[in-house]
Design a protein around this motif. Structure first.
Motif, PDB file in Angstrom:
ATOM      1  N   PRO A  22       0.822  -1.211   0.000  1.00 25.04           N
ATOM      2  CA  PRO A  22       0.000   0.000   0.000  1.00 25.04           C
ATOM      3  C   PRO A  22       0.849   1.252   0.000  1.00 25.04           C
ATOM      4  O   PRO A  22       1.998   1.250   0.429  1.00 25.04           O
ATOM      5  CB  PRO A  22      -0.811  -0.134   1.299  1.00 25.04           C
ATOM      6  CG  PRO A  22      -0.853  -1.615   1.548  1.00 25.04           C
ATOM      7  CD  PRO A  22       0.476  -2.119   1.091  1.00 25.04           C
ATOM      8  N   LEU A  28       1.172  -5.364   2.373  1.00 25.41           N
ATOM      9  CA  LEU A  28      -0.141  -5.651   1.808  1.00 25.41           C
ATOM     10  C   LEU A  28      -0.897  -6.676   2.641  1.00 25.41           C
ATOM     11  O   LEU A  28      -2.051  -6.470   3.018  1.00 25.41           O
ATOM     12  CB  LEU A  28       0.019  -6.137   0.369  1.00 25.41           C
ATOM     13  CG  LEU A  28      -1.268  -6.495  -0.379  1.00 25.41           C
ATOM     14  CD1 LEU A  28      -2.133  -5.270  -0.549  1.00 25.41           C
ATOM     15  CD2 LEU A  28      -0.941  -7.102  -1.739  1.00 25.41           C
ATOM     16  N   ASP A  65      -2.643  -3.475  -4.252  1.00 32.86           N
ATOM     17  CA  ASP A  65      -3.206  -2.615  -3.217  1.00 32.86           C
ATOM     18  C   ASP A  65      -4.552  -2.082  -3.695  1.00 32.86           C
ATOM     19  O   ASP A  65      -4.643  -1.415  -4.720  1.00 32.86           O
ATOM     20  CB  ASP A  65      -2.231  -1.465  -2.938  1.00 32.86           C
ATOM     21  CG  ASP A  65      -2.759  -0.488  -1.895  1.00 32.86           C
ATOM     22  OD1 ASP A  65      -3.689  -0.868  -1.151  1.00 32.86           O
ATOM     23  OD2 ASP A  65      -2.236   0.630  -1.826  1.00 32.86           O
TER      24      ASP A  65
END
Length: 247
Positions: A22, A28, A65
């Motif tokens: 992210p 993640l 993401d």
């Protein structure tokens, strides 16, 4: 390389290759685990609209993401409900979405509509009014064009049928009172609830809405068919013509 669904390689990362993290630097898998844990422990109300969208997108976009995608959807359409209610083609235009993800979002909407319809069908409708409103809003509040729906009731005010009669423009739907009553007679319905949406979001009834409602009531009454209400739904809430003492 971008795949055919509108987002960059959404397949699992190759051995030795880390999944994209992210934007805030959080891993993640850790981010997803924490979001799921918060949903389990505190429920959906603890999540912002974009976070609830993230949960839905986790399976559709397994190794990317989803936070930026979810935020773009909210920025484009306005809210969680408006994202699900948006036309599939418009959803697919958002960066990171694509046709398959758009279809997944529409599947969630269909599931929500079927759930709320199941809570109403076969029940004494006037005694389940909050569920009727919930169903009407789920079915129509975020549509981009006006739709006119009729709930047909039996002599015990239980739901016989729920039919979408007309779809119009952004601010008008043609309604023919005699056709409404004819359909009620075909179904042996003794009562009606009219429902339509205002795509503008404001559910305030127009003069045309009021006149059309009164006309249908006048045509139906001599045939023993009662018009209980006309509900107008929009993003900003709903209005009941009976509650407003307009019928």
């Amino acid at each position: 390389m971008a795949d055919g669904d509108g987002f960059e390689d959404a397949r699992p990362a190759r051995r030795g290759q880390k999944a994209a993290a992210p934007a805030d630097g959080e891993g993640l898998d850790g981010h997803r685990a924490r979001l799921r844990a918060r949903f389990r422990s505190a429920g959906a109300d603890s999540l912002a609209d974009y976070e609830l969208l993230e949960l839905i997108l986790f399976r559709a976009i397994p190794r990317r993401d989803t936070k930026p995608v979810a935020k773009r959807l909210i920025a484009r359409f306005g809210s969680f409900g408006e994202v699900l209610g948006a036309p599939e083609a418009h959803l697919a235009e958002v960066e990171g979405v694509g046709p398959a993800v758009a279809l997944d979002l529409k599947t969630v909407l269909a599931a929500a509509q079927r759930l709320t319809r199941g809570r109403v069908r076969g029940k004494q409708v006037l005694g389940s009014w909050s569920q009727v409103i919930e169903y009407c809003r789920a079915a129509m509040a975020f549509a981009e064009r006006e739709q006119f729906r009729i709930l047909f009731l039996d002599k015990k005010n239980a739901l016989i049928a729920d039919e979408l009669q007309q779809t119009g423009t952004v601010d008008h739907t043609p309604v023919y009172p005699r056709e409404v009553v004819k359909r009620a007679l075909e179904l042996s319905a003794t009562a009606l609830i009219l429902v339509h949406n205002h795509p503008s979001g404001d559910p305030t009834p127009s003069r045309a809405d009021i006149d059309m409602t009164r006309h249908i009531a006048e045509v139906a009454k001599p045939l023993g068919i009662v018009l209980h209400d006309h509900i107008i739904v929009g993003r900003d809430g709903h209005a009941s013509l009976k509650g407003l003492q307009l019928i």
